[in-house]
Design an enzyme around this catalytic site. Structure first.
Site, mmCIF file in Angstrom:
data_model
loop_
_atom_site.group_PDB
_atom_site.id
_atom_site.type_symbol
_atom_site.label_atom_id
_atom_site.label_comp_id
_atom_site.label_asym_id
_atom_site.label_seq_id
_atom_site.Cartn_x
_atom_site.Cartn_y
_atom_site.Cartn_z
ATOM 1 N N GLY A 26 2.618 -1.045 4.397
ATOM 2 C CA GLY A 26 2.739 0.369 4.048
ATOM 3 C C GLY A 26 4.199 0.774 3.907
ATOM 4 O O GLY A 26 4.840 0.538 2.880
ATOM 5 N N GLY A 27 4.748 1.337 4.957
ATOM 6 C CA GLY A 27 6.093 1.912 4.915
ATOM 7 C C GLY A 27 7.151 0.992 4.333
ATOM 8 O O GLY A 27 7.984 1.429 3.518
ATOM 9 N N GLU B 35 -6.248 -4.588 10.258
ATOM 10 C CA GLU B 35 -5.233 -3.571 10.501
ATOM 11 C C GLU B 35 -5.594 -2.783 11.759
ATOM 12 O O GLU B 35 -6.369 -1.816 11.684
ATOM 13 C CB GLU B 35 -5.166 -2.596 9.319
ATOM 14 N N GLY C 139 1.852 2.436 10.827
ATOM 15 C CA GLY C 139 2.862 3.488 10.744
ATOM 16 C C GLY C 139 3.503 3.853 12.065
ATOM 17 O O GLY C 139 4.159 4.894 12.167
ATOM 18 N N HIS D 149 -9.828 1.516 4.129
ATOM 19 C CA HIS D 149 -8.619 1.691 4.942
ATOM 20 C C HIS D 149 -8.915 2.709 6.037
ATOM 21 O O HIS D 149 -9.665 3.666 5.813
ATOM 22 C CB HIS D 149 -7.460 2.171 4.048
ATOM 23 N N ASN E 116 0.866 -1.177 0.000
ATOM 24 C CA ASN E 116 0.000 0.000 0.000
ATOM 25 C C ASN E 116 0.902 1.226 0.000
ATOM 26 O O ASN E 116 1.449 1.593 1.033
ATOM 27 C CB ASN E 116 -0.896 -0.014 1.246
ATOM 28 N N TRP E 117 1.048 1.821 -1.167
ATOM 29 C CA TRP E 117 1.973 2.969 -1.294
ATOM 30 C C TRP E 117 1.359 4.262 -0.760
ATOM 31 O O TRP E 117 2.038 5.287 -0.717
ATOM 32 C CB TRP E 117 2.401 3.135 -2.750
ATOM 33 N N LYS E 118 0.081 4.245 -0.430
ATOM 34 C CA LYS E 118 -0.585 5.461 0.064
ATOM 35 C C LYS E 118 -0.278 6.620 -0.907
ATOM 36 O O LYS E 118 -0.247 6.404 -2.110
ATOM 37 C CB LYS E 118 -0.149 5.751 1.505
ATOM 38 N N GLU F 176 -7.330 5.093 7.139
ATOM 39 C CA GLU F 176 -7.022 6.485 6.777
ATOM 40 C C GLU F 176 -8.142 7.085 5.939
ATOM 41 O O GLU F 176 -8.433 8.284 6.048
ATOM 42 C CB GLU F 176 -5.666 6.541 6.040
ATOM 43 N N SER G 280 2.597 -2.010 10.511
ATOM 44 C CA SER G 280 4.011 -2.111 10.882
ATOM 45 C C SER G 280 4.625 -3.479 10.578
ATOM 46 O O SER G 280 5.466 -3.964 11.330
ATOM 47 C CB SER G 280 4.218 -1.734 12.355
HETATM 48 P P1 PGA Z 1 2.368 0.421 7.718
HETATM 49 O O1 PGA Z 1 0.957 0.658 6.975
HETATM 50 O O2 PGA Z 1 2.915 -0.886 7.190
HETATM 51 O O3 PGA Z 1 3.213 1.595 7.320
HETATM 52 O O4 PGA Z 1 2.092 0.348 9.173
HETATM 53 C C1 PGA Z 1 0.077 -0.410 6.744
HETATM 54 C C2 PGA Z 1 -1.200 0.105 6.095
HETATM 55 O O5 PGA Z 1 -1.654 1.189 6.452
HETATM 56 O O6 PGA Z 1 -1.778 -0.563 5.222
#
Ligand code: PGA
Length: 249
Positions: free
Chosen positions: A233-234, A167, A173, A97, A10-12, A99, A212
């Site tokens: 994500g990250g 999640e 994050g 998601h 997930n590159w956001k 977010e 994470s």
């Molecule tokens: P993260 O994000 O791996 O940076 O914690 C995961 C996500 O939001 O899908």
């Protein structure tokens, strides 16, 4: 036939056009490992879905979007439909998601409508659920996730047409991760909910863990029963770390 685990990036809101080289670079890092690879999915910002899909498909990887509008088309300035995502070569879309739920006020009903639109268009929604830190501390995590599942997942759920991502919001994050026991308990709970509602149709439906996930913890998390992959994500932004997570599956 059992589905392979799914490792999703997930590159956001990260990346530029030249990130279309990343699937090829990842393929180079994975080459010669002599192992069966999981399904690998890139979810870039919508503008880059088409170029990423062209690049990823050359290496047997998949592409998805991060959001879709529930309607097929119409007067919805700034939105994109599931049909457009499919038309650009993608197979998946993330739905709900945390977010999006926080930044855009998306409700379970919205997430369900988006997921139904994705299914109708022939792409697979990755439906995200997860509790806040306060909800976990109050002992409400299962109740919260159970309600999100009941209200966000469409009635037609099969292993081929839906993916769930657990999640925990407080793990996204932050570098914080639930204990392996807590992940196992929640994934077992989600599996039981799916079994109760959908029966054999949803057997093998992939339940991803997200929050994470890093090279250092991926192997332990992915070995837990009922963890069918990861939403990353990250650690998905650099192919060196993403490759290690792919190889841990
Ligand atoms: P993260 O994000 O791996 O940076 O914690 C995961 C996500 O939001 O899908």
């Amino acid at each position: 036939m059992a589905l392979k685990p799914l490792i999703a990036a997930n590159w956001k809101m990260h990346g530029r056009q030249d990130w279309a080289s990343k699937p090829g670079y990842l393929a180079g890092l994975l080459a010669g490992q002599g192992r069966t690879l999981p399904d690998v999915l890139f979810c870039p910002p919508a503008l880059y879905v088409q170029s990423l899909a062209a690049a990823a498909s050359q290496h047997g990887f998949y592409v998805g979007a991060q959001h879709c509008h529930p309607a097929e088309s119409g007067a919805h300035t700034g939105d994109i439909s599931a049909g457009m995502i499919k038309d650009c070569g993608a197979e998946y879309v993330i739905a709900g998601h945390s977010e999006r739920r926080a930044d855009h006020g998306e409700t379970d009903a919205d997430v369900r409508a988006q997921s139904e639109a994705a299914q109708k268009a022939g792409i697979v929604p990755i439906i995200c659920v997860g509790e806040s830190r306060a909800q976990r501390e109050a002992g409400e995590a299962e109740a919260v996730v159970g309600l999100q599942l009941a209200q966000s997942v469409p009635d037609e759920a099969t292993a081929q047409t839906i993916v769930i991502a657990y999640e925990p919001i407080w793990a996204i994050g932050t570098g914080l991760v639930p204990s392996l026991d807590d992940i196992q308990a929640m994934h077992g709970f989600i599996r039981a909910q799916l079994d109760a509602r959908f029966g054999p149709a949803a057997a093998g439906l992939r339940i991803l863990y997200g929050g994470s996930v890093k090279p250092a913890n991926a192997q332990d998390i992915l070995a837990i029963s009922n963890v069918g992959g990861a939403l990353v994500g990250g650690a998905s932004l650099e192919m060196e770390s993403f490759a290690q997570i792919v190889l841990a599956a």
